[in-house]
Design a protein around this motif. Sequence first.
Motif, PDB file in Angstrom:
ATOM      1  N   SER A 130      -3.777  12.618  11.117  1.00  0.00           N
ATOM      2  CA  SER A 130      -5.201  12.600  11.467  1.00  0.00           C
ATOM      3  C   SER A 130      -5.901  13.863  10.973  1.00  0.00           C
ATOM      4  O   SER A 130      -7.105  13.841  10.659  1.00  0.00           O
ATOM      5  CB  SER A 130      -5.380  12.458  12.984  1.00  0.00           C
ATOM      6  OG  SER A 130      -4.969  13.630  13.665  1.00  0.00           O
ATOM      7  N   ALA A 133      -6.830  13.196   7.555  1.00  0.00           N
ATOM      8  CA  ALA A 133      -8.030  12.354   7.510  1.00  0.00           C
ATOM      9  C   ALA A 133      -9.287  13.205   7.649  1.00  0.00           C
ATOM     10  O   ALA A 133     -10.269  13.008   6.919  1.00  0.00           O
ATOM     11  CB  ALA A 133      -7.965  11.303   8.623  1.00  0.00           C
ATOM     12  N   LEU A 134      -9.266  14.169   8.578  1.00  0.00           N
ATOM     13  CA  LEU A 134     -10.413  15.077   8.728  1.00  0.00           C
ATOM     14  C   LEU A 134     -10.638  15.881   7.451  1.00  0.00           C
ATOM     15  O   LEU A 134     -11.783  16.085   7.020  1.00  0.00           O
ATOM     16  CB  LEU A 134     -10.175  16.033   9.902  1.00  0.00           C
ATOM     17  CG  LEU A 134     -10.219  15.441  11.306  1.00  0.00           C
ATOM     18  CD1 LEU A 134      -9.775  16.471  12.337  1.00  0.00           C
ATOM     19  CD2 LEU A 134     -11.618  14.941  11.630  1.00  0.00           C
ATOM     20  N   TYR A 137     -12.242  13.721   4.858  1.00  0.00           N
ATOM     21  CA  TYR A 137     -13.642  13.501   5.216  1.00  0.00           C
ATOM     22  C   TYR A 137     -14.506  14.657   4.709  1.00  0.00           C
ATOM     23  O   TYR A 137     -15.538  14.452   4.057  1.00  0.00           O
ATOM     24  CB  TYR A 137     -13.764  13.348   6.729  1.00  0.00           C
ATOM     25  CG  TYR A 137     -15.176  13.108   7.220  1.00  0.00           C
ATOM     26  CD1 TYR A 137     -15.630  11.828   7.489  1.00  0.00           C
ATOM     27  CD2 TYR A 137     -16.072  14.174   7.411  1.00  0.00           C
ATOM     28  CE1 TYR A 137     -16.934  11.603   7.940  1.00  0.00           C
ATOM     29  CE2 TYR A 137     -17.361  13.966   7.854  1.00  0.00           C
ATOM     30  CZ  TYR A 137     -17.780  12.678   8.120  1.00  0.00           C
ATOM     31  OH  TYR A 137     -19.070  12.462   8.552  1.00  0.00           O
ATOM     32  N   VAL A 204     -18.662  14.456  12.936  1.00  0.00           N
ATOM     33  CA  VAL A 204     -17.347  14.076  12.379  1.00  0.00           C
ATOM     34  C   VAL A 204     -16.494  13.351  13.409  1.00  0.00           C
ATOM     35  O   VAL A 204     -16.129  12.189  13.224  1.00  0.00           O
ATOM     36  CB  VAL A 204     -16.603  15.321  11.849  1.00  0.00           C
ATOM     37  CG1 VAL A 204     -15.260  14.913  11.249  1.00  0.00           C
ATOM     38  CG2 VAL A 204     -17.440  16.034  10.804  1.00  0.00           C
ATOM     39  N   ILE A 205     -16.157  14.026  14.514  1.00  0.00           N
ATOM     40  CA  ILE A 205     -15.259  13.385  15.483  1.00  0.00           C
ATOM     41  C   ILE A 205     -16.011  12.676  16.601  1.00  0.00           C
ATOM     42  O   ILE A 205     -15.414  11.929  17.371  1.00  0.00           O
ATOM     43  CB  ILE A 205     -14.287  14.409  16.104  1.00  0.00           C
ATOM     44  CG1 ILE A 205     -15.034  15.463  16.926  1.00  0.00           C
ATOM     45  CG2 ILE A 205     -13.443  15.079  15.034  1.00  0.00           C
ATOM     46  CD1 ILE A 205     -14.109  16.391  17.706  1.00  0.00           C
ATOM     47  N   ASP A 219     -13.199   5.624  14.322  1.00  0.00           N
ATOM     48  CA  ASP A 219     -14.342   5.766  13.420  1.00  0.00           C
ATOM     49  C   ASP A 219     -13.966   5.195  12.057  1.00  0.00           C
ATOM     50  O   ASP A 219     -12.895   5.511  11.522  1.00  0.00           O
ATOM     51  CB  ASP A 219     -14.715   7.244  13.290  1.00  0.00           C
ATOM     52  CG  ASP A 219     -15.875   7.470  12.354  1.00  0.00           C
ATOM     53  OD1 ASP A 219     -17.018   7.304  12.777  1.00  0.00           O
ATOM     54  OD2 ASP A 219     -15.608   7.823  11.175  1.00  0.00           O
ATOM     55  N   LEU A 222     -13.263   7.836   9.208  1.00  0.00           N
ATOM     56  CA  LEU A 222     -12.010   8.557   9.406  1.00  0.00           C
ATOM     57  C   LEU A 222     -10.808   7.624   9.237  1.00  0.00           C
ATOM     58  O   LEU A 222      -9.743   8.040   8.764  1.00  0.00           O
ATOM     59  CB  LEU A 222     -11.976   9.202  10.792  1.00  0.00           C
ATOM     60  CG  LEU A 222     -12.942  10.372  11.015  1.00  0.00           C
ATOM     61  CD1 LEU A 222     -12.846  10.885  12.448  1.00  0.00           C
ATOM     62  CD2 LEU A 222     -12.654  11.501  10.028  1.00  0.00           C
ATOM     63  N   THR A 223     -10.985   6.360   9.616  1.00  0.00           N
ATOM     64  CA  THR A 223      -9.911   5.375   9.419  1.00  0.00           C
ATOM     65  C   THR A 223      -9.633   5.183   7.934  1.00  0.00           C
ATOM     66  O   THR A 223      -8.472   5.110   7.508  1.00  0.00           O
ATOM     67  CB  THR A 223     -10.290   4.031  10.059  1.00  0.00           C
ATOM     68  OG1 THR A 223     -10.492   4.212  11.470  1.00  0.00           O
ATOM     69  CG2 THR A 223      -9.195   2.985   9.838  1.00  0.00           C
ATOM     70  N   ALA A 225     -10.239   7.362   5.577  1.00  0.00           N
ATOM     71  CA  ALA A 225      -9.615   8.601   5.108  1.00  0.00           C
ATOM     72  C   ALA A 225      -8.145   8.647   5.516  1.00  0.00           C
ATOM     73  O   ALA A 225      -7.285   9.096   4.748  1.00  0.00           O
ATOM     74  CB  ALA A 225     -10.365   9.806   5.672  1.00  0.00           C
ATOM     75  N   VAL A 446      -8.319   9.152  15.550  1.00  0.00           N
ATOM     76  CA  VAL A 446      -9.625   9.143  14.862  1.00  0.00           C
ATOM     77  C   VAL A 446     -10.664   8.435  15.719  1.00  0.00           C
ATOM     78  O   VAL A 446     -11.673   7.932  15.217  1.00  0.00           O
ATOM     79  CB  VAL A 446      -9.515   8.489  13.458  1.00  0.00           C
ATOM     80  CG1 VAL A 446      -8.636   9.346  12.564  1.00  0.00           C
ATOM     81  CG2 VAL A 446      -8.977   7.070  13.530  1.00  0.00           C
TER      82      VAL A 446
END
Length: 630
Positions: A130, A133-134, A137, A204-205, A219, A222-223, A225, A446
């Motif tokens: 995760s 993923a951030l 993003y 973002v989160i 999200d 994020l998914t 990513a 996410v």
Amino acid sequence: SPQKKDEEKQKGGERSNWGNGLEFLMSCISVSVGLGNVWRFPFTAYENGGGAFLIPYIIVLFLIGKSDRERVLFVLFKYFTGKPMYYLEMIMGQFTSQGTVKIWSVVPGFVGVGYGQAFGTICIISYYSSLLALTLYYLFVSFQADLPWSYCRDEWTNCVDSRPAEQVENLLNTGFSPANASLVSNASEVKLQSSSELYFLDVVIKEKLDITDGIGYPDWMLTLALFVAWVVIFLVIMRGVKSSGKAAYFLALFPYVVLLVLLIRAVTLEGAKDGIIFFLEPQWGELLNPTVWKNAVVQCFFSLAVGSGPIIMFASYNRFDHGIYRDAMIVTTLDTLTSLLGGITIFAILGNLAHNLQIDNIQDVVRSGTGLAFISYPDAISKFQAVPQLFSVLFFFMLFVLGIGSIVALQSTIVTIICDQFKGWKYWKVALTTSACGFLMGLVYVTPGGQWILTLVDFYGGTYVVFILAIFELAGIMWVYGLQNFCDDIEFMCNRRVSLYWRMCWSFFTPVMMIIIFIYSMATIEPIKYSELYFPEPANVAGWLLFGIGAAQFPLWGIWYISRHREGSIWQSLKASLKPSDRWGPANADVKREWKVFKEQKAAQRAAQKESSKLGYFWQKIGNFCGSNN
């Protein structure tokens, strides 16, 4: 050809090897010099008071027993955790050519340690992805004309632009709505936040501060990513060490280039000096705080990736005679230097943030936690005068590379465990299946409440599970199999005697230190918090359940082994489970025969010394411990 040699080795039950020794070194650097240094080390230091944490961390990593004639004469005895554990795991992997479960043929009753560590590794993998993923993003949004976290939105009150054009004075004079006008008269009472912090939390989160009604849905950005991150992970590991070894050169070296550029920019920011002093200035009183020591040991484990399997797995693909001592020293030293580099960089940025937000205490600048790196680093990047978008792309690409290097090792550990158990299964199919499972597990992180779950899993699954099983790992090898047996194995493999330093660390200092810290931390444990908010009671129960599942692997698999290998009474079966099985030793049959002859010669040599020596039994044991009777 090398490919035919690998095929012949696999048919003969042997492991394929790295293309060369440098691939192994680069792979170890890529996993040990990763997000643990740039992401986890700064926020752990931040939560533990900067310099208050730094001294215990260095003591845990390094042993310095030299006196400086130009200063006050003193000898500070610093016992290790990091280096001894790292070197031990390298030796175990290379000596047996087996993964983190199969190595326990040394003490079969401890096989649950390997399975428990695999469980802890899965916990870490689940949230590590995760973070990738951030990172992706931020990488994608960095291509915009204006970095989206560099400026405040209209709906954000008490916000300070991260870009240098906006100053706090402008905010205090013109930036408040009429509802907040009363705050202007007393600016010291205003709780200001940087736009980079608000962007991370709100955009973002989409942070959720109450998870009693659930954590929300993933999200979609994020998914997406997260999916891309797992595709990259699979592509790197799909061919085992053949593919990951080649990628390791880039994964290990590229991040240093970007990190050095960011360091140069960070230390030139206004107020950076205060942040660096906060990070480096020792707080000697905190040396008596066991909690800080516990966090230093955990950070050391997380950063070096010891206690979770990757180092054993990587070393298992080495040639039996590879010189791992040099590699262990290089990686552990680089890891420490990189942690310090990342720490200085982020605390310089925090010093600048404190200056801009008119905050005296560095610890009050931003909320601590896993998102610290996604607040401080972007804030610094937005202050670059020339093409900040370029540096942003380079930085987040670097962060992604660091993360890939770490998670590739963790994921490869799980794949190797499965392939060791089911030798007929195709490596790439196992890699694909586990990557798909990793993606599905990562979806929970996410969501708007994902940072809550990350904090929970990191604390119970990624910290305490790894910690307690590392104690059993050391105890099993050093106290059950025996220090002398282990040192004989090292001497046979490396053709060098084991020094007194390693013997003392392995047999006493490291395990005793870890046991004391673990007992204290469990006795004084308090309910964990996220963003100064306590977790709901069901979440704490779930956390303890997570820890219980991981820790229970040790006794449960021990009972399973004893029940499957009965030798007379239960007591006899228990004693048999604590002795090496026939599978213990080098994987190559010829080398294994030589090793057995070497061990017999050592035993005969000691028996002869015992009969001829005028020293008592106790002093003979002391001589063996020190390596002088070998």
